[in-house]
Write a protein that holds these residues in place. Structure first.
Motif, PDB file in Angstrom:
ATOM      1  N   GLY A 219       3.118  42.515 -62.761  1.00 16.97           N
ATOM      2  CA  GLY A 219       2.667  40.777 -62.722  1.00 16.97           C
ATOM      3  C   GLY A 219       3.580  39.796 -63.798  1.00 16.97           C
ATOM      4  O   GLY A 219       3.037  38.426 -64.120  1.00 16.97           O
ATOM      5  N   THR A 220       4.284  40.136 -65.062  1.00 16.85           N
ATOM      6  CA  THR A 220       5.097  39.631 -65.348  1.00 16.85           C
ATOM      7  C   THR A 220       6.166  40.044 -66.127  1.00 16.85           C
ATOM      8  O   THR A 220       6.415  41.020 -66.129  1.00 16.85           O
ATOM      9  N   ARG A 221       7.498  39.524 -67.375  1.00 16.85           N
ATOM     10  CA  ARG A 221       7.948  40.666 -67.529  1.00 16.85           C
ATOM     11  C   ARG A 221       7.916  41.325 -69.239  1.00 16.85           C
ATOM     12  O   ARG A 221       6.875  41.172 -69.267  1.00 16.85           O
ATOM     13  N   SER A 222       8.613  43.041 -68.673  1.00 18.64           N
ATOM     14  CA  SER A 222       7.734  43.181 -69.693  1.00 18.64           C
ATOM     15  C   SER A 222       8.219  42.826 -71.351  1.00 18.64           C
ATOM     16  O   SER A 222       9.096  42.680 -71.009  1.00 18.64           O
TER      17      SER A 222
ATOM     18  N   GLU B  85       3.374  52.967 -69.704  1.00 11.39           N
ATOM     19  CA  GLU B  85       2.744  52.767 -70.330  1.00 11.39           C
ATOM     20  C   GLU B  85       1.242  52.926 -69.215  1.00 11.39           C
ATOM     21  O   GLU B  85       1.630  51.570 -68.418  1.00 11.39           O
ATOM     22  N   ASP B  86       0.166  53.576 -69.565  1.00 13.46           N
ATOM     23  CA  ASP B  86      -1.021  52.968 -68.034  1.00 13.46           C
ATOM     24  C   ASP B  86      -1.124  51.891 -69.056  1.00 13.46           C
ATOM     25  O   ASP B  86      -3.062  52.041 -69.019  1.00 13.46           O
ATOM     26  N   VAL B  87      -1.051  50.220 -69.306  1.00 13.05           N
ATOM     27  CA  VAL B  87      -2.140  49.103 -69.379  1.00 13.05           C
ATOM     28  C   VAL B  87      -0.844  48.220 -68.764  1.00 13.05           C
ATOM     29  O   VAL B  87       0.253  48.268 -68.907  1.00 13.05           O
TER      30      VAL B  87
ATOM     31  N   ARG C 169       1.483  48.995 -66.404  1.00 15.08           N
ATOM     32  CA  ARG C 169       0.761  49.332 -65.457  1.00 15.08           C
ATOM     33  C   ARG C 169       0.460  47.878 -63.753  1.00 15.08           C
ATOM     34  O   ARG C 169       1.547  47.494 -64.286  1.00 15.08           O
ATOM     35  N   GLY C 170       0.749  48.582 -62.354  1.00 14.51           N
ATOM     36  CA  GLY C 170       1.044  47.730 -61.832  1.00 14.51           C
ATOM     37  C   GLY C 170       0.071  47.180 -61.367  1.00 14.51           C
ATOM     38  O   GLY C 170      -1.401  47.881 -61.660  1.00 14.51           O
ATOM     39  N   ARG C 171      -0.142  45.952 -60.807  1.00 16.17           N
ATOM     40  CA  ARG C 171      -1.064  45.187 -60.456  1.00 16.17           C
ATOM     41  C   ARG C 171      -1.618  45.854 -58.582  1.00 16.17           C
ATOM     42  O   ARG C 171      -0.245  45.549 -58.328  1.00 16.17           O
ATOM     43  N   THR C 172      -2.309  44.928 -58.456  1.00 18.52           N
ATOM     44  CA  THR C 172      -2.958  45.702 -56.809  1.00 18.52           C
ATOM     45  C   THR C 172      -2.952  45.011 -55.295  1.00 18.52           C
ATOM     46  O   THR C 172      -2.742  45.255 -54.446  1.00 18.52           O
ATOM     47  N   GLY C 173      -2.643  44.022 -56.134  1.00 17.61           N
ATOM     48  CA  GLY C 173      -2.625  42.834 -55.141  1.00 17.61           C
ATOM     49  C   GLY C 173      -1.050  42.745 -54.210  1.00 17.61           C
ATOM     50  O   GLY C 173      -0.979  42.847 -53.144  1.00 17.61           O
ATOM     51  N   LEU C 174      -0.133  43.946 -54.686  1.00 15.50           N
ATOM     52  CA  LEU C 174       0.953  44.106 -54.159  1.00 15.50           C
ATOM     53  C   LEU C 174       0.100  44.944 -53.206  1.00 15.50           C
ATOM     54  O   LEU C 174       1.084  44.906 -51.728  1.00 15.50           O
ATOM     55  N   ALA C 175      -0.309  46.045 -53.089  1.00 16.42           N
ATOM     56  CA  ALA C 175      -0.859  47.221 -52.205  1.00 16.42           C
ATOM     57  C   ALA C 175      -1.336  46.336 -51.443  1.00 16.42           C
ATOM     58  O   ALA C 175      -1.321  47.452 -49.824  1.00 16.42           O
ATOM     59  N   ARG C 176      -2.462  45.874 -51.600  1.00 12.48           N
ATOM     60  CA  ARG C 176      -3.019  45.147 -50.854  1.00 12.48           C
ATOM     61  C   ARG C 176      -2.324  44.636 -49.591  1.00 12.48           C
ATOM     62  O   ARG C 176      -2.376  44.518 -48.500  1.00 12.48           O
TER      63      ARG C 176
END
Length: 229
Positions: free
Chosen positions: A120-123, A213-215, A130-137
């Motif tokens: 969703g933004t640059r590291s 990191e899971d955040v 953690r990834g945003r789920t919009g990609l999966a949808r």
């Protein structure tokens, strides 16, 4: 027309000569048909180097700020972003997120390649978040494969806050397409969306060996901003 001029006559030859990008797995990009390119995001230059190194045209979903600047700089940035296939999206959430989803689906519906940064933004520090789920949808609704891509060294060439890139070499690792057809018709199930997203992030982590990191990266940025103030 502007896209091809920039890629093959203006930016492409210069970038290739100076930064000498290397690519692994180029054959994993399909010759035709829609697909989502899911990449880690280390630098604003990620959206430049990757399209330069593949034969097919593609579009990245980019934050709308790049298209709303004023003055000569704003005009030049807007022209560059449009010319390189970037598509403006509003990342404020709610209805804006739904509009972004629909924009991406339109690109895929044309049979084109769509680039998305699942974080969703640059590291902020080179880690993978953690990834945003919009990609999966989007992948499930459009019924297209997801191709994981890892950018290497772009944060050293053009780190956050730097306007002029340093001379250095960058790399691109293109993984094999991920097939999520087993989840067809389940794009409204939030547990499925999280599972698909996590599978994509695991693929990226294994390919690039970034610390994970899971955040959400945005959470880390907000915490840093709050501490600084």
């Amino acid at each position: 027309m502007v896209y091809w001029i920039l890629k093959y006559l203006v930016i492409g030859p210069v970038a290739k000569a100076i930064f000498r990008p290397w690519v692994v797995g180029r054959r994993n990009i399909p010759a035709s048909g829609a697909a989502i390119i899911a990449s880690n995001h280390l630098s604003v230059s990620d959206s430049i180097f990757f399209p330069l190194m593949i034969d097919r045209p593609m579009s990245f979903l980019a934050k709308s700020d790049y298209f709303t600047g004023r003055g000569l700089k704003g005009w030049a940035t807007r022209l560059f972003m449009k010319g390189t296939g970037q598509i403006a999206i509003d990342r404020t959430g709610g209805k804006a997120s739904e509009a972004s989803l629909n924009t991406g689906l339109q690109v895929l519906g044309r049979g084109d390649l769509l680039g998305i940064y699942p974080e969703g933004t640059r590291s902020p520090d080179g880690k993978l978040y953690r990834g945003r789920t919009g990609l999966a949808r989007m992948a499930l609704e459009a019924r297209v494969p997801v191709i994981p891509v890892v950018m290497v060294g772009t944060d050293e060439v053009m780190p956050i806050g730097r306007a002029i890139p340093r001379v250095g070499r960058v790399g691109i690792i293109i993984g094999e397409p991920l097939d999520f057809s087993r989840f067809q018709g389940m794009e409204s199930d939030r547990f499925v969306l999280r599972s698909v997203t996590d599978e994509i992030m695991v693929a990226l982590q294994r390919m690039g060996e970034q610390e994970y990191e899971d955040v959400y990266a945005s959470t880390v940025k907000n915490r840093a901003a709050a501490t600084a103030s």
